[in-house]
Design a protein around this motif. Sequence first.
Motif, mmCIF file in Angstrom:
data_model
loop_
_atom_site.group_PDB
_atom_site.id
_atom_site.type_symbol
_atom_site.label_atom_id
_atom_site.label_comp_id
_atom_site.label_asym_id
_atom_site.label_seq_id
_atom_site.Cartn_x
_atom_site.Cartn_y
_atom_site.Cartn_z
ATOM 1 N N LEU A 182 20.779 39.840 55.090
ATOM 2 C CA LEU A 182 19.813 39.620 54.016
ATOM 3 C C LEU A 182 20.517 39.592 52.668
ATOM 4 N N GLY A 183 21.481 40.441 52.475
ATOM 5 C CA GLY A 183 22.241 40.438 51.227
ATOM 6 C C GLY A 183 23.008 39.141 51.049
ATOM 7 N N THR A 184 23.596 38.632 52.147
ATOM 8 C CA THR A 184 24.317 37.365 52.084
ATOM 9 C C THR A 184 23.374 36.223 51.755
ATOM 10 N N LEU A 185 22.197 36.220 52.366
ATOM 11 C CA LEU A 185 21.227 35.158 52.097
ATOM 12 C C LEU A 185 20.785 35.177 50.653
ATOM 13 N N SER A 186 20.510 36.367 50.123
ATOM 14 C CA SER A 186 20.042 36.426 48.740
ATOM 15 C C SER A 186 21.154 36.061 47.767
ATOM 16 N N MET A 187 22.417 36.376 48.113
ATOM 17 C CA MET A 187 23.524 36.004 47.237
ATOM 18 C C MET A 187 23.689 34.489 47.198
ATOM 19 N N ASN A 188 23.455 33.806 48.337
ATOM 20 C CA ASN A 188 23.631 32.368 48.400
ATOM 21 C C ASN A 188 22.372 31.612 48.009
ATOM 22 N N ALA A 189 21.262 32.308 47.783
ATOM 23 C CA ALA A 189 19.995 31.644 47.528
ATOM 24 C C ALA A 189 20.027 30.823 46.256
ATOM 25 N N GLN A 190 20.731 31.262 45.249
ATOM 26 C CA GLN A 190 20.745 30.533 43.990
ATOM 27 C C GLN A 190 22.182 30.282 43.558
ATOM 28 N N ARG A 191 22.835 29.415 44.305
ATOM 29 C CA ARG A 191 24.221 29.077 44.026
ATOM 30 C C ARG A 191 24.380 27.567 44.055
ATOM 31 N N VAL A 192 25.421 27.090 43.403
ATOM 32 C CA VAL A 192 25.749 25.674 43.374
ATOM 33 C C VAL A 192 27.144 25.524 43.958
ATOM 34 N N SER A 193 27.286 24.609 44.941
ATOM 35 C CA SER A 193 28.577 24.363 45.574
ATOM 36 C C SER A 193 29.093 22.986 45.176
ATOM 37 N N LEU A 194 30.391 22.900 44.938
ATOM 38 C CA LEU A 194 31.003 21.625 44.594
ATOM 39 C C LEU A 194 31.122 20.752 45.832
ATOM 40 N N THR A 195 30.777 19.476 45.716
ATOM 41 C CA THR A 195 30.869 18.538 46.840
ATOM 42 C C THR A 195 31.970 17.514 46.623
ATOM 43 N N GLY A 196 32.535 17.475 45.429
ATOM 44 C CA GLY A 196 33.595 16.517 45.134
ATOM 45 C C GLY A 196 34.938 17.197 44.995
ATOM 46 N N ASN A 197 35.984 16.401 45.108
ATOM 47 C CA ASN A 197 37.341 16.898 44.869
ATOM 48 C C ASN A 197 37.679 16.689 43.402
ATOM 49 N N ASN A 198 38.355 17.643 42.788
ATOM 50 C CA ASN A 198 38.744 17.567 41.377
ATOM 51 C C ASN A 198 37.558 17.307 40.459
ATOM 52 N N THR A 199 36.438 17.947 40.757
ATOM 53 C CA THR A 199 35.230 17.801 39.947
ATOM 54 C C THR A 199 35.439 18.465 38.597
ATOM 55 N N ASN A 200 35.062 17.751 37.533
ATOM 56 C CA ASN A 200 35.175 18.311 36.187
ATOM 57 C C ASN A 200 34.004 19.237 35.906
ATOM 58 N N LEU A 201 34.297 20.427 35.456
ATOM 59 C CA LEU A 201 33.289 21.337 34.940
ATOM 60 C C LEU A 201 33.310 21.142 33.432
#
Length: 173
Positions: free
Chosen positions: A17-36
Amino acid sequence: MKSYIKLTVMAFLMAMLGTLSMNAQRVSLTGNNTNLRYGPSRNAGIYSDYYGNHIHYPRGTSFKYAGESRNGFYSIFVDGQKLWVSAQFANFNGARPQKAAPIRGKSLVINGTDVNFRLAPSINAGILSNSYGYHIHVPKYTRLPYLGASGNFFKTKYNGRIVYVSMQFSYVE
């Protein structure tokens, strides 16, 4: 023995449950060398180190979600700093939180500490100072009116004066 199994199962469920809540509001990069970026725009400065080298993270790197812009950018926290990534190169994980009511008009948000207000849109321009010669700074996340952009600088008004702030240390909402 049954108590041990119950405790083990409970510990496992709590960890999940802790893992699910930690990942619930996250953004993952889908590209290589993505500019932030320092703002929600392809014109905003690219997240860089002290020497100006762009900092990239590998595909799949996940960051805490901080919101999103109307023009297709996710706001994320990286090393305690609010940055932006194009939704084209990122994937939102989990349910989005309720959005606050939109702010009327655009605001320039200061995203750094000891950020200089320039008198012209140039790194070589004079810095806004008080009558004692000390540079004037505002706290991080201060909102100022957005008046446009020029090169790598946003135009704003502070204490009745038109000033410019580097896109590297500010963003528009």
